[in-house]
Design a protein around this motif. Sequence first.
Motif, PDB file in Angstrom:
ATOM      1  N   TRP A 177       4.305   5.698  -5.438  1.00  0.00           N
ATOM      2  CA  TRP A 177       4.753   4.373  -4.976  1.00  0.00           C
ATOM      3  C   TRP A 177       6.259   4.367  -4.730  1.00  0.00           C
ATOM      4  CZ3 TRP A 177       7.938   0.548  -7.258  1.00  0.00           C
ATOM      5  CH2 TRP A 177       7.959  -0.671  -6.561  1.00  0.00           C
ATOM      6  N   LEU A 178       7.022   4.926  -5.661  1.00  0.00           N
ATOM      7  CA  LEU A 178       8.476   4.958  -5.497  1.00  0.00           C
ATOM      8  C   LEU A 178       8.887   5.769  -4.274  1.00  0.00           C
ATOM      9  CD1 LEU A 178       9.617   5.441  -9.203  1.00  0.00           C
ATOM     10  CD2 LEU A 178      10.043   3.431  -7.771  1.00  0.00           C
ATOM     11  N   ALA A 179       8.104   6.793  -3.944  1.00  0.00           N
ATOM     12  CA  ALA A 179       8.418   7.628  -2.791  1.00  0.00           C
ATOM     13  C   ALA A 179       8.079   6.970  -1.464  1.00  0.00           C
ATOM     14  CB  ALA A 179       7.665   8.959  -2.900  1.00  0.00           C
TER      15      ALA A 179
ATOM     16  N   VAL B 218      18.951   6.732   1.893  1.00  0.00           N
ATOM     17  CA  VAL B 218      18.203   7.547   0.924  1.00  0.00           C
ATOM     18  C   VAL B 218      18.115   6.792  -0.396  1.00  0.00           C
ATOM     19  CG1 VAL B 218      18.129   9.718  -0.357  1.00  0.00           C
ATOM     20  CG2 VAL B 218      18.955   9.681   2.013  1.00  0.00           C
ATOM     21  N   ARG B 219      16.901   6.666  -0.906  1.00  0.00           N
ATOM     22  CA  ARG B 219      16.695   6.019  -2.200  1.00  0.00           C
ATOM     23  C   ARG B 219      16.511   7.076  -3.289  1.00  0.00           C
ATOM     24  NH1 ARG B 219      12.270   3.836  -2.955  1.00  0.00           N
ATOM     25  NH2 ARG B 219      11.106   4.754  -1.213  1.00  0.00           N
ATOM     26  N   CYS B 220      16.937   6.737  -4.510  1.00  0.00           N
ATOM     27  CA  CYS B 220      16.793   7.651  -5.635  1.00  0.00           C
ATOM     28  C   CYS B 220      16.440   6.857  -6.883  1.00  0.00           C
ATOM     29  CB  CYS B 220      18.086   8.437  -5.864  1.00  0.00           C
ATOM     30  SG  CYS B 220      17.965   9.700  -7.146  1.00  0.00           S
ATOM     31  N   ASN B 221      15.304   7.177  -7.473  1.00  0.00           N
ATOM     32  CA  ASN B 221      14.845   6.534  -8.697  1.00  0.00           C
ATOM     33  C   ASN B 221      14.425   7.591  -9.707  1.00  0.00           C
ATOM     34  OD1 ASN B 221      14.622   3.440  -8.130  1.00  0.00           O
ATOM     35  ND2 ASN B 221      13.735   4.414  -6.314  1.00  0.00           N
ATOM     36  N   ALA B 222      14.263   7.171 -10.941  1.00  0.00           N
ATOM     37  CA  ALA B 222      13.761   8.064 -11.984  1.00  0.00           C
ATOM     38  C   ALA B 222      12.594   7.400 -12.697  1.00  0.00           C
ATOM     39  CB  ALA B 222      14.855   8.405 -12.987  1.00  0.00           C
TER      40      ALA B 222
ATOM     41  N   THR C 295      15.583  11.848   7.488  1.00  0.00           N
ATOM     42  CA  THR C 295      14.259  11.207   7.417  1.00  0.00           C
ATOM     43  C   THR C 295      14.294   9.867   6.687  1.00  0.00           C
ATOM     44  OG1 THR C 295      13.736  12.405   5.369  1.00  0.00           O
ATOM     45  CG2 THR C 295      13.068  13.428   7.460  1.00  0.00           C
ATOM     46  N   LYS C 296      15.480   9.447   6.210  1.00  0.00           N
ATOM     47  CA  LYS C 296      15.591   8.252   5.363  1.00  0.00           C
ATOM     48  C   LYS C 296      14.628   8.390   4.182  1.00  0.00           C
ATOM     49  CE  LYS C 296      18.470   6.619   8.355  1.00  0.00           C
ATOM     50  NZ  LYS C 296      19.920   6.771   8.099  1.00  0.00           N
ATOM     51  N   GLY C 297      14.788   9.514   3.491  1.00  0.00           N
ATOM     52  CA  GLY C 297      13.830   9.910   2.468  1.00  0.00           C
ATOM     53  C   GLY C 297      14.099   9.336   1.097  1.00  0.00           C
ATOM     54  N   SER C 298      13.405   9.902   0.116  1.00  0.00           N
ATOM     55  CA  SER C 298      13.419   9.363  -1.238  1.00  0.00           C
ATOM     56  C   SER C 298      13.401  10.487  -2.253  1.00  0.00           C
ATOM     57  CB  SER C 298      12.194   8.459  -1.445  1.00  0.00           C
ATOM     58  OG  SER C 298      12.126   7.983  -2.780  1.00  0.00           O
ATOM     59  N   ILE C 299      14.107  10.282  -3.352  1.00  0.00           N
ATOM     60  CA  ILE C 299      14.118  11.214  -4.486  1.00  0.00           C
ATOM     61  C   ILE C 299      13.538  10.495  -5.692  1.00  0.00           C
ATOM     62  CG2 ILE C 299      15.564  12.602  -6.027  1.00  0.00           C
ATOM     63  CD1 ILE C 299      17.676  12.586  -3.733  1.00  0.00           C
ATOM     64  N   VAL C 300      12.669  11.187  -6.408  1.00  0.00           N
ATOM     65  CA  VAL C 300      12.163  10.673  -7.685  1.00  0.00           C
ATOM     66  C   VAL C 300      12.423  11.748  -8.738  1.00  0.00           C
ATOM     67  CG1 VAL C 300      10.230   9.735  -8.976  1.00  0.00           C
ATOM     68  CG2 VAL C 300      10.361   9.363  -6.499  1.00  0.00           C
ATOM     69  N   ASN C 301      13.234  11.415  -9.717  1.00  0.00           N
ATOM     70  CA  ASN C 301      13.535  12.331 -10.813  1.00  0.00           C
ATOM     71  C   ASN C 301      12.646  11.999 -12.010  1.00  0.00           C
ATOM     72  OD1 ASN C 301      15.689  13.682  -9.471  1.00  0.00           O
ATOM     73  ND2 ASN C 301      17.049  11.962  -9.947  1.00  0.00           N
TER      74      ASN C 301
ATOM     75  N   MET D  51       0.837  -1.193   0.000  1.00  0.00           N
ATOM     76  CA  MET D  51       0.000   0.000   0.000  1.00  0.00           C
ATOM     77  C   MET D  51       0.879   1.252   0.000  1.00  0.00           C
ATOM     78  SD  MET D  51      -2.820   1.174   2.835  1.00  0.00           S
ATOM     79  CE  MET D  51      -3.627   2.770   2.727  1.00  0.00           C
ATOM     80  N   THR D  52       0.505   2.245  -0.824  1.00  0.00           N
ATOM     81  CA  THR D  52       1.238   3.504  -0.870  1.00  0.00           C
ATOM     82  C   THR D  52       0.754   4.401   0.257  1.00  0.00           C
ATOM     83  OG1 THR D  52       1.472   3.334  -3.269  1.00  0.00           O
ATOM     84  CG2 THR D  52       1.807   5.497  -2.290  1.00  0.00           C
ATOM     85  N   ASP D  53       1.571   4.532   1.297  1.00  0.00           N
ATOM     86  CA  ASP D  53       1.199   5.319   2.472  1.00  0.00           C
ATOM     87  C   ASP D  53       2.309   6.317   2.765  1.00  0.00           C
ATOM     88  OD1 ASP D  53       0.243   6.386   4.791  1.00  0.00           O
ATOM     89  OD2 ASP D  53       0.408   4.558   5.979  1.00  0.00           O
TER      90      ASP D  53
END
Length: 244
Positions: free
Chosen positions: A217-219, A164-168, A119-125, A1-3
Amino acid sequence: MTDLSGKVALVTGGRSGIGAASAEALAEAGARVFTAQRGADVQFEFFETDFMDSSAPARLIDQVIETAGRLDVLVNNAGLMREGTVLESSPEDWDATLQVNLTAPFLLTKAAMPHLIETKGSIVNIGSIEGIGSNPRHPAYCASKAGLHGLTRAVAVDHGPDGVRCNAVAPGWIDTDLNVAFIESLGDPDAFRAKIGDIHPLRRTGAPKDVGALVAWLASDAADFVTGQVWTVDGGRMTQLSLP
């Protein structure tokens, strides 16, 4: 689930098109969403930002932190396209395209990284299938999006150990307001729609929400083991070979 409950997200160029759909999907998942672009945003909290200004990215991140106290998700979506072959394009066209499409995401990532580590965050390019292939007369745009895909992988490798995760995401033809207006300006819009539909195995073009759903979802923690990837969202266009 995207939360994304309790998370804070920043979407550049979030007032329209793919940016707006991404902002909406993030908000629907529970995030507090800020957008940044030239001009106001009537839907979300926003900061007026000109990404041609190299000092704007760091200032923008400071504004988000000052207002919200944290940053969990950075979506680098703001973009610029100027058409012309290498012979037709000026150095100014090249510089402007790379500034908005590649340098600004680098500077935003640089400024945001200390907060995303916390924050153990995420980047989406938001890249493009033109970072993989090319349409005619788009050398600067293609170079900028290929560079953004490369930056995505480099950030994922360097900052995965920091959590930290990073996806495109690499969209194909998406029915943004700009693209719809282009089609409607043609002599036979229906014929063009049929033609462009035929180059997609799904026999249709995409909607901004198709990209926004993947961004959210990726975030989210649902994609907690996904990083360093370029996700093509193109209805199979890049997979289907043309007829001989």
